[in-house]
Design an enzyme around this catalytic site. Structure first.
Site, PDB file in Angstrom:
ATOM      1  N   HIS A  91       1.310  -1.242   0.236  1.00 42.69           N
ATOM      2  CA  HIS A  91      -0.012   0.007   0.135  1.00 42.69           C
ATOM      3  C   HIS A  91       0.723   1.121  -0.193  1.00 42.69           C
ATOM      4  O   HIS A  91       2.186   1.258   0.846  1.00 42.69           O
ATOM      5  CB  HIS A  91      -0.874   0.232   0.637  1.00 42.69           C
ATOM      6  CG  HIS A  91      -0.198   0.090   2.286  1.00 42.69           C
ATOM      7  ND1 HIS A  91       0.092  -1.134   3.153  1.00 42.69           N
ATOM      8  CD2 HIS A  91       0.339   1.183   2.887  1.00 42.69           C
ATOM      9  CE1 HIS A  91       0.154  -0.770   4.052  1.00 42.69           C
ATOM     10  NE2 HIS A  91       0.885   0.590   4.240  1.00 42.69           N
TER      11      HIS A  91
HETATM   12  P1  TYD Z   1      -1.266  -2.069   7.610  1.00 40.95           P
HETATM   13  O1  TYD Z   1      -0.993  -1.030   7.474  1.00 40.95           O
HETATM   14  O2  TYD Z   1      -2.041  -2.796   6.017  1.00 40.95           O
HETATM   15  O3  TYD Z   1       0.193  -2.867   7.979  1.00 40.95           O
HETATM   16  P2  TYD Z   1       1.326  -3.935   7.321  1.00 40.95           P
HETATM   17  O4  TYD Z   1       1.980  -2.579   6.426  1.00 40.95           O
HETATM   18  O5  TYD Z   1       1.799  -4.554   8.079  1.00 40.95           O
HETATM   19  O6  TYD Z   1       1.138  -5.224   6.425  1.00 40.95           O
HETATM   20  O7  TYD Z   1      -2.115  -2.697   8.444  1.00 40.95           O
HETATM   21  C1  TYD Z   1      -2.834  -3.802   8.968  1.00 40.95           C
HETATM   22  C2  TYD Z   1      -3.889  -4.183  10.361  1.00 40.95           C
HETATM   23  O8  TYD Z   1      -3.407  -3.873  11.553  1.00 40.95           O
HETATM   24  C3  TYD Z   1      -4.936  -3.611   9.146  1.00 40.95           C
HETATM   25  O9  TYD Z   1      -6.421  -4.407   9.401  1.00 40.95           O
HETATM   26  C4  TYD Z   1      -5.633  -1.798  10.055  1.00 40.95           C
HETATM   27  C5  TYD Z   1      -4.613  -2.630  11.349  1.00 40.95           C
HETATM   28  N1  TYD Z   1      -4.094  -1.325  11.657  1.00 40.95           N
HETATM   29  C6  TYD Z   1      -4.565  -0.611  13.526  1.00 40.95           C
HETATM   30  O10 TYD Z   1      -5.283  -1.013  13.000  1.00 40.95           O
HETATM   31  N2  TYD Z   1      -3.625   0.479  14.141  1.00 40.95           N
HETATM   32  C7  TYD Z   1      -2.286   0.588  13.167  1.00 40.95           C
HETATM   33  O11 TYD Z   1      -2.215   1.742  13.747  1.00 40.95           O
HETATM   34  C8  TYD Z   1      -2.000   0.046  11.909  1.00 40.95           C
HETATM   35  C9  TYD Z   1      -0.897   0.359  11.234  1.00 40.95           C
HETATM   36  C10 TYD Z   1      -2.294  -0.855  11.749  1.00 40.95           C
END
Ligand code: TYD
Length: 134
Positions: free
Chosen positions: A51
């Site tokens: 993303h």
């Molecule tokens: P995401 O940012 O997509 O993680 P990565 O880049 O490591 O794959 O987040 C993964 C999941 O965690 C998504 O459902 C959103 C949740 N999340 C939160 O609830 N709070 C946060 O501060 C973060 C970073 C993620």
């Protein structure tokens, strides 16, 4: 557009006593840190991220293990950052598509410029590719 880049933190200490590295908001971190989160126990078969953010700026640090971070900017520039020391971080600007692959023992700390906001995410790669490079 701001560009992704490696940050090398000072290693304060010595081999025989160990080290401290420091992230200072508005000094070696270019933004005010509003949120800190960490990721751990990621299987090494998993690719995370996939993303970009519209406004959020972040610094990723592998405080343990290794993380391979791949970045892509709207102009098509792709870079890889091998976070293989706790004193290395990578700055991720807005509009930076990124993926992360972790060693099984990796512990990733993230310094973020704003609170969590799902509306700030661009999770669709075609939408990301439609953004014009500035
Ligand atoms: P995401 O940012 O997509 O993680 P990565 O880049 O490591 O794959 O987040 C993964 C999941 O965690 C998504 O459902 C959103 C949740 N999340 C939160 O609830 N709070 C946060 O501060 C973060 C970073 C993620």
């Amino acid at each position: 557009m701001k560009q992704p880049h490696l940050i090398t933190f000072d290693e304060i200490g010595a081999r025989d006593i160990g080290y401290i590295s420091v992230a200072d908001a508005m000094k070696n971190i270019s933004f005010k840190i509003e949120r800190v989160y960490w990721a751990y126990y990621t299987p090494d078969s998993i690719v995370r991220g996939r993303h970009a953010h519209r406004n959020l700026e972040q610094v990723l640090i592998a405080v343990g293990g290794r993380i391979l971070v791949t970045t892509e900017m709207p102009d098509g520039k792709i870079e890889m950052f091998n976070l293989d020391r706790p004193s290395k971080g990578v700055y991720l600007p807005p509009y930076c598509w990124h993926t992360m692959q972790y060693s099984h023992d990796a512990a990733q700390v993230v310094l973020a410029s704003a609170e969590y906001n799902e509306a700030d995410y661009i999770r669709d790669y075609q939408e990301f590719k439609s953004i014009k490079a500035q």
